[in-house]
Design a protein around this motif. Sequence first.
Motif, PDB file in Angstrom:
ATOM      1  N   CYS A 454      46.873  76.111  -5.311  1.00  0.00           N
ATOM      2  CA  CYS A 454      48.314  75.889  -5.100  1.00  0.00           C
ATOM      3  C   CYS A 454      48.550  74.606  -4.314  1.00  0.00           C
ATOM      4  O   CYS A 454      47.680  74.160  -3.559  1.00  0.00           O
ATOM      5  N   CYS A 456      50.257  74.279  -1.880  1.00  0.00           N
ATOM      6  CA  CYS A 456      50.268  74.569  -0.443  1.00  0.00           C
ATOM      7  C   CYS A 456      48.860  74.609   0.140  1.00  0.00           C
ATOM      8  O   CYS A 456      48.672  74.740   1.330  1.00  0.00           O
ATOM      9  N   LYS A 458      46.450  76.815  -0.840  1.00  0.00           N
ATOM     10  CA  LYS A 458      45.791  78.111  -1.054  1.00  0.00           C
ATOM     11  C   LYS A 458      44.951  78.064  -2.345  1.00  0.00           C
ATOM     12  O   LYS A 458      45.426  77.655  -3.395  1.00  0.00           O
ATOM     13  N   CYS A 496      51.106  82.422  -6.062  1.00  0.00           N
ATOM     14  CA  CYS A 496      50.396  82.086  -4.829  1.00  0.00           C
ATOM     15  C   CYS A 496      50.616  83.199  -3.809  1.00  0.00           C
ATOM     16  O   CYS A 496      51.745  83.592  -3.533  1.00  0.00           O
ATOM     17  N   LYS A 498      50.166  82.953  -0.772  1.00  0.00           N
ATOM     18  CA  LYS A 498      50.594  82.408   0.517  1.00  0.00           C
ATOM     19  C   LYS A 498      52.063  81.971   0.489  1.00  0.00           C
ATOM     20  O   LYS A 498      52.867  82.398   1.303  1.00  0.00           O
ATOM     21  N   CYS A 499      52.423  81.153  -0.553  1.00  0.00           N
ATOM     22  CA  CYS A 499      53.797  80.636  -0.565  1.00  0.00           C
ATOM     23  C   CYS A 499      54.630  81.175  -1.726  1.00  0.00           C
ATOM     24  O   CYS A 499      55.818  80.891  -1.806  1.00  0.00           O
TER      25      CYS A 499
HETATM   26 ZN   LIG Z   1      50.976  78.271  -2.263  1.00  0.00          ZN
END
Ligand SMILES: [Zn+2]
Length: 937
Positions: A454, A456, A458, A496, A498-499
């Motif tokens: 990702c 971000c 991840k 994702c 995480k985000c």
């Molecule tokens: Zn992410």
Amino acid sequence: MYKHQNIELEILNFWKKHKIFDKLRKKNKGKKRWSFIDGPITANNPMGVHHAWGRTYKDLFHRFKAMNGFDTRYQNGFDSQGLWVEREEEKELGLNSKEDIEEFGIKKFVESCKKRVEKFSKVQTNQSIRLGYWMDWNNSYFTMTNTNNLHNWFLLKKYYDKKLLYKGHDVVPWCWRCGTASSKHDIVTEGYKEVSHKALFMQFPVKGKKNEYFLIFTTTPWTVPADVVIAANEKVDYVKVKQGDKYYWLAEKRISELKGDYEIIERKKGKALEGMKYKMPYRFLSQQKKSPHKVVLWELTSEEEGTGFVHVAPGCGAEDCDLGKKLKLTAIAPLDGAGFYTGDYGMFSNKKYSEVNKMVLEDLENRGFVYKIESYTHRYPHCWRCGEELVFRLVDEWYIRCNEIRSKLIKENKKIKWFPEYGKVRQKDWFNAMSDWLISRKRYYGLPLPIWECECGKVEVFGSLKELREKAIDKKKVDNLKEIHRPWVDEIKVKCSKCGKEVERIKDVGDAWLDAGIVSFSTMGPYLKNKKEWEKWFPADLISENMPGQYRGWFNALFWASVTLTGKAPFKSVFGYETLKDENGNEMHKSKGNAIWFDDAVEKIGADPMRLLYCLQNPGLELKFGFNVVKEPTNNINILYNMSRLIEKSKGSKKYKIEDKWILSKLNSLIDLVTEEIENLHPHLATNALQDFWLNDLSRGYIQFIRNRIAEGDKTALNVLSEVYLDLIKLLGPVIPFITERVYQDLKTKLKLKKESLFLESWPKANKKLINKKLEKDFEFFKKIVQDISSKREKVQMGNRWPLSKAVVSVDKPESLKRLKSLLEKQTNVKEIKFKKGKKLSIKLDTKLTKKLEQEGFARELMRFVQSSRKKAGLDKKDKISLVVETSYNLKNFEKDIKNKVGAKTIKFAVPKKKYKHEFEINIKENKFQIYFDPTK
Ligand SMILES: [Zn+2]
Ligand SMILES: [Zn+2]
């Protein structure tokens, strides 16, 4: 005469029709296992003769083990995805770059690559069958399958969980044509070529000094605009020299690079130069704003070449990049994936690196930065797939860490049996020196790396389709996935964790060595489906491949996968062999025109002669292959084949004569030796012993000794000969399977053989009781005496057919030779041989001819001549003749002997009174003999 082509095709048919291979497998099924993992051949082109070399060994080991009753898997492998296949298919389709491929369409391209593999795997299968290679050809494995790819996903996930899989930002060797990184693992093996480049000696002005310069050496002018510092070695002595009104700094040891006279003004250690600044010719580029342009210290700077100063471009060289990271220097990375300068480098923008090379030389020359330019020949890395020169680029790529696994690999390698033995050391050296494994390739047709990254930061790595499905946004896409390849797998997006953004798979595929490295899991069992079955076959007893290529390649990849998943090496022994060259010792190349394709060779020479040549070769040395060197093995097979005509069944008495005891001893010693040498991975020693046996012991030895006994129908001799010959062809079966099967079939009725095929026979077992080493030794001596007498005869031009009255042989231990006396007399055609004690072997030969001996000699010569004339006249052994001999030499005493020997019903010594059908003439020791004969009833 032995017609290999006819014989081999007949035998192939016989094997097929009677399903001999299936019967062999059935016979051994469930017995003790012998496990072999095949190193996959790239299914990309028809086979060359070098492939046939390796496959002959594989077949030899398999046939040997099968005759010894082992159950084996017989699975051949095809390497069927990766850059190698892509490159050949690109050529086929006329595509020249990644842009071309993308325009053509990734999907179409991948399908096209698969078709190529399908086509050439069939070609290679048929060629292997023609070679006589017995494998389960309907069950070959392919590295492109979902099974193989999913085993690699499983492995890569393991690496990731162990924190060994990571993304690195590094300068890597890069092929601008293929548009992908090449790994050091590839380059070290085959990538270096000797090429000529321009060596540039630059003069960079020392800041704050007038007319004072650093002399700097580089062979890659295109990297100069990315230069940020120059490096010296702190321990090296540098000097400042005066030339005219200019001053130059360089290493004292490199002073020979100066043009013309000079005067040394000053001497300093490299350490003292640290921090001195210089004027860099491209300091005006915007990327150069933060560069220090000063002297730094670097232990890799050498006084062995150039000037002892190197320019450092951390964005353009692997070692430079490491130094740059250490000193926190800017890495200026000007090249794009196709090898072009990107858009903001002034005059160099959008120019290809090779063009920039020329521009920099010209520009520096014009602006007074050049001290001299020379031509420079060195070994430089090239793409081992397409052959283009590599460049070095700063890129993000995926790696597997090696430090965590290194010591385990070294430890496991210690347990393995290697032949040639130097392989073990080379493998260890590789493990010691290797760096992290760069596994990503920015390509299309290969193992799609199971990495979803990702924006971000991840990263998700999936070890199976099940894991992927859990995170997939559209699970149906996973359920309906056509195959684990681009572009299909790229359509699967995950969320994702995480985000929450939608994440795509990274576009990279894997290094093809991953594909071949996982096969000890994906092909046996396979591991993820049937671990119980896998456990039966793992680790393999043997692998066998070409030596130079595989330390960094297949051996390495197999080790990594297996040590990671099981902690153990995947095989117990390795048999390797060197490179195949042409007859003159040059590398074979399609482009040079000296490559020999398998099809041409097998058509011209036949498979057996090639196989014999291969198996005689010491695998630790390069093999010179060609149509001339194969003549000798061909002749030798001919001799083996011709001997089969002498074989006849006879209910033998076992009244062995000394020569029978000797050949039986030799045979049983041979069985032991051949068995042991093949077990010890020395097929060449086994094969050489076999060939020596059939040429020297059997054809030129035993058969000569028993010639008269055969003619007289001596049952013991015939029986011994057929026993020995039959065991010999069993031992030779794994080396030359066609001719031995032919002979076996020919002898089947004669000898009442019970098995349907030679290969359904068991491997011979030595009868130790028949081994008599003392007798074998005496016969060695015997042969030496025969040879010495024969060369003494040659000197006085008295060939073996001339009977001599006596010889005295002086030897160290005459007693032990006495039992060979009568055989020796027959073999040397000497009426009486006496043995005397003497310090070393010496022979006194009485070459005086009495009238009677002379007549006997003439008679023998004449008999031989009539026999060969009969043959020329096309007569059969049984045909009788009426013979007239016209000569002034008196042979009346031998009339009867000659008559019997040559099959004459009548014989006359006279001038012929009528015309005869056949007429021949010969001079024997200046006496003319004219012979005339007609066939008669
Ligand atoms: Zn992410
Ligand atoms: Zn390339």
